[in-house]
Design a protein around this motif. Structure first.
Motif, PDB file in Angstrom:
ATOM      1  N   LYS A   1     -12.155   1.592 -13.158  1.00 25.36           N
ATOM      2  CA  LYS A   1     -12.095   2.996 -13.549  1.00 25.36           C
ATOM      3  C   LYS A   1     -12.175   3.801 -12.265  1.00 25.36           C
ATOM      4  O   LYS A   1     -13.248   4.012 -11.716  1.00 25.36           O
ATOM      5  N   LEU A   2     -11.015   4.211 -11.783  1.00 25.33           N
ATOM      6  CA  LEU A   2     -10.919   4.999 -10.558  1.00 25.33           C
ATOM      7  C   LEU A   2     -10.288   6.335 -10.888  1.00 25.33           C
ATOM      8  O   LEU A   2      -9.380   6.406 -11.715  1.00 25.33           O
ATOM      9  N   GLU A   3     -10.759   7.385 -10.249  1.00 29.75           N
ATOM     10  CA  GLU A   3     -10.153   8.696 -10.447  1.00 29.75           C
ATOM     11  C   GLU A   3      -8.787   8.718  -9.778  1.00 29.75           C
ATOM     12  O   GLU A   3      -8.603   8.143  -8.708  1.00 29.75           O
ATOM     13  N   ILE A   4      -7.843   9.368 -10.441  1.00 27.30           N
ATOM     14  CA  ILE A   4      -6.472   9.457  -9.948  1.00 27.30           C
ATOM     15  C   ILE A   4      -6.125  10.929  -9.748  1.00 27.30           C
ATOM     16  O   ILE A   4      -6.319  11.713 -10.675  1.00 27.30           O
ATOM     17  N   PRO A   5      -5.598  11.345  -8.616  1.00 23.82           N
ATOM     18  CA  PRO A   5      -5.490  10.565  -7.390  1.00 23.82           C
ATOM     19  C   PRO A   5      -6.842  10.497  -6.696  1.00 23.82           C
ATOM     20  O   PRO A   5      -7.742  11.299  -6.973  1.00 23.82           O
ATOM     21  N   SER A   6      -6.988   9.548  -5.808  1.00 29.01           N
ATOM     22  CA  SER A   6      -8.194   9.425  -5.000  1.00 29.01           C
ATOM     23  C   SER A   6      -7.828   8.769  -3.681  1.00 29.01           C
ATOM     24  O   SER A   6      -6.690   8.363  -3.469  1.00 29.01           O
ATOM     25  N   ARG A   7      -8.810   8.693  -2.800  1.00 31.55           N
ATOM     26  CA  ARG A   7      -8.569   8.126  -1.483  1.00 31.55           C
ATOM     27  C   ARG A   7      -9.270   6.766  -1.393  1.00 31.55           C
ATOM     28  O   ARG A   7     -10.439   6.644  -1.729  1.00 31.55           O
ATOM     29  N   LEU A   8      -8.524   5.774  -0.941  1.00 33.51           N
ATOM     30  CA  LEU A   8      -9.057   4.418  -0.776  1.00 33.51           C
ATOM     31  C   LEU A   8      -9.227   4.167   0.719  1.00 33.51           C
ATOM     32  O   LEU A   8      -8.245   4.080   1.457  1.00 33.51           O
ATOM     33  N   TRP A   9     -10.475   4.133   1.173  1.00 37.27           N
ATOM     34  CA  TRP A   9     -10.780   3.769   2.553  1.00 37.27           C
ATOM     35  C   TRP A   9     -10.741   2.262   2.639  1.00 37.27           C
ATOM     36  O   TRP A   9     -11.262   1.568   1.764  1.00 37.27           O
TER      37      TRP A   9
ATOM     38  N   PRO B   1     -11.534 -11.258  10.675  1.00 39.02           N
ATOM     39  CA  PRO B   1     -12.334 -11.088  11.888  1.00 39.02           C
ATOM     40  C   PRO B   1     -12.433  -9.653  12.383  1.00 39.02           C
ATOM     41  O   PRO B   1     -13.182  -9.367  13.311  1.00 39.02           O
ATOM     42  N   VAL B   2     -11.722  -8.693  11.780  1.00 42.85           N
ATOM     43  CA  VAL B   2     -11.701  -7.318  12.272  1.00 42.85           C
ATOM     44  C   VAL B   2     -13.020  -6.601  11.983  1.00 42.85           C
ATOM     45  O   VAL B   2     -13.584  -5.941  12.846  1.00 42.85           O
ATOM     46  N   MET B   3     -13.495  -6.678  10.759  1.00 40.82           N
ATOM     47  CA  MET B   3     -14.771  -6.105  10.325  1.00 40.82           C
ATOM     48  C   MET B   3     -14.928  -4.629  10.719  1.00 40.82           C
ATOM     49  O   MET B   3     -15.866  -4.246  11.394  1.00 40.82           O
ATOM     50  N   SER B   4     -13.964  -3.814  10.257  1.00 43.56           N
ATOM     51  CA  SER B   4     -13.945  -2.385  10.590  1.00 43.56           C
ATOM     52  C   SER B   4     -13.308  -1.592   9.459  1.00 43.56           C
ATOM     53  O   SER B   4     -12.467  -2.107   8.728  1.00 43.56           O
ATOM     54  N   VAL B   5     -13.686  -0.311   9.359  1.00 45.88           N
ATOM     55  CA  VAL B   5     -12.937   0.617   8.530  1.00 45.88           C
ATOM     56  C   VAL B   5     -11.742   1.029   9.380  1.00 45.88           C
ATOM     57  O   VAL B   5     -11.910   1.530  10.497  1.00 45.88           O
ATOM     58  N   VAL B   6     -10.543   0.744   8.895  1.00 41.36           N
ATOM     59  CA  VAL B   6      -9.340   0.913   9.720  1.00 41.36           C
ATOM     60  C   VAL B   6      -8.437   2.060   9.287  1.00 41.36           C
ATOM     61  O   VAL B   6      -7.543   2.439  10.032  1.00 41.36           O
ATOM     62  N   GLY B   7      -8.625   2.595   8.095  1.00 35.03           N
ATOM     63  CA  GLY B   7      -7.764   3.673   7.638  1.00 35.03           C
ATOM     64  C   GLY B   7      -7.945   3.953   6.164  1.00 35.03           C
ATOM     65  O   GLY B   7      -8.916   3.497   5.553  1.00 35.03           O
ATOM     66  N   HIS B   8      -6.996   4.681   5.621  1.00 34.21           N
ATOM     67  CA  HIS B   8      -7.063   5.010   4.192  1.00 34.21           C
ATOM     68  C   HIS B   8      -5.667   5.148   3.623  1.00 34.21           C
ATOM     69  O   HIS B   8      -4.669   5.205   4.349  1.00 34.21           O
ATOM     70  N   THR B   9      -5.611   5.193   2.312  1.00 37.84           N
ATOM     71  CA  THR B   9      -4.371   5.387   1.575  1.00 37.84           C
ATOM     72  C   THR B   9      -4.720   6.154   0.298  1.00 37.84           C
ATOM     73  O   THR B   9      -5.897   6.267  -0.056  1.00 37.84           O
ATOM     74  N   THR B  10      -3.734   6.670  -0.366  1.00 38.91           N
ATOM     75  CA  THR B  10      -3.959   7.388  -1.619  1.00 38.91           C
ATOM     76  C   THR B  10      -3.756   6.442  -2.790  1.00 38.91           C
ATOM     77  O   THR B  10      -2.802   5.671  -2.808  1.00 38.91           O
ATOM     78  N   ILE B  11      -4.662   6.519  -3.753  1.00 39.81           N
ATOM     79  CA  ILE B  11      -4.492   5.783  -5.007  1.00 39.81           C
ATOM     80  C   ILE B  11      -3.737   6.697  -5.951  1.00 39.81           C
ATOM     81  O   ILE B  11      -4.235   7.751  -6.346  1.00 39.81           O
ATOM     82  N   ASP B  12      -2.504   6.302  -6.286  1.00 33.45           N
ATOM     83  CA  ASP B  12      -1.661   7.109  -7.163  1.00 33.45           C
ATOM     84  C   ASP B  12      -1.827   6.757  -8.635  1.00 33.45           C
ATOM     85  O   ASP B  12      -1.622   7.603  -9.506  1.00 33.45           O
ATOM     86  N   ASP B  13      -2.154   5.501  -8.903  1.00 37.85           N
ATOM     87  CA  ASP B  13      -2.310   5.068 -10.290  1.00 37.85           C
ATOM     88  C   ASP B  13      -3.040   3.736 -10.308  1.00 37.85           C
ATOM     89  O   ASP B  13      -3.067   3.018  -9.301  1.00 37.85           O
TER      90      ASP B  13
END
Length: 181
Positions: free
Chosen positions: A52-60, A66-78
């Motif tokens: 149950k995710l709000e639409i639209p929302s931002r997915l970090w 091995p990266v173990m980092s927050v690298v960016g985001h995208t939009t959740i459209d549906d």
């Protein structure tokens, strides 16, 4: 006419307000999938239970080892949940995994969820796990995902990041995915 201009202006304002109020979620995603998201090859993230995710929302995106980092985001459209075969048939070209891997991942689940993504943006400088833990000592990347909210039980992450250099990186140093080398 004046009423059309007024309506168009209201629509623009309404769109800005919706964008401003996007819900933020932090997802842990394996490195191979992250690379495909930011290369524009993968536009559907897969989960084997309903969400149950709000639409639209931002997915970090927290990129796992091995990266173990927050690298960016995208939009959740549906978000589409259905029987696994129906999800495979509808989104197989956008999930970027082969059919054997899909069925291995889904296992005996009677539900699959497709998270439709758009507009991936990479941080110019990823936020590494040790930097996050400097600010939030007990932080553990989510096993599945977590909702980041200024109110409620997960406010610890969002409120801490908003007060730190890390949040400024989150909110101001995003680059288009294709712009990062």
């Amino acid at each position: 006419s004046a009423s059309n201009l007024r309506f168009a202006g209201w629509e623009s304002l309404h769109q800005e307000q919706r964008e401003f109020r996007l819900m933020d979620y932090l997802f842990s995603i394996h490195s191979s999938h992250v690379k495909r998201i930011f290369a524009g090859q993968k536009s559907v993230e897969l989960r084997k239970r309903r969400l149950k995710l709000e639409i639209p929302s931002r997915l970090w995106i927290y990129e796992t080892s091995p990266v173990m980092s927050v690298v960016g985001h995208t939009t959740i459209d549906d978000v589409v949940s259905d029987e696994p075969q129906k999800i495979w048939n509808a989104y197989k070209s956008k999930i970027c995994i082969n059919e054997n891997f899909y069925w291995e991942y889904i296992g005996q689940s009677n539900c699959a969820t497709a998270i439709l993504l758009s507009g991936p943006k990479l941080l110019k400088k990823p936020i590494r796990l040790p930097s996050i833990r400097d600010q939030i000592p007990r932080f553990h990347p989510p096993q599945f995902y977590c909702k980041m909210s200024a109110y409620g039980p997960s406010d610890w992450l969002l409120s801490k990041l908003q007060l730190t250099k890390s949040w400024r990186l989150f909110s101001t140093f995003c680059a288009d995915a294709k712009g990062r080398s």
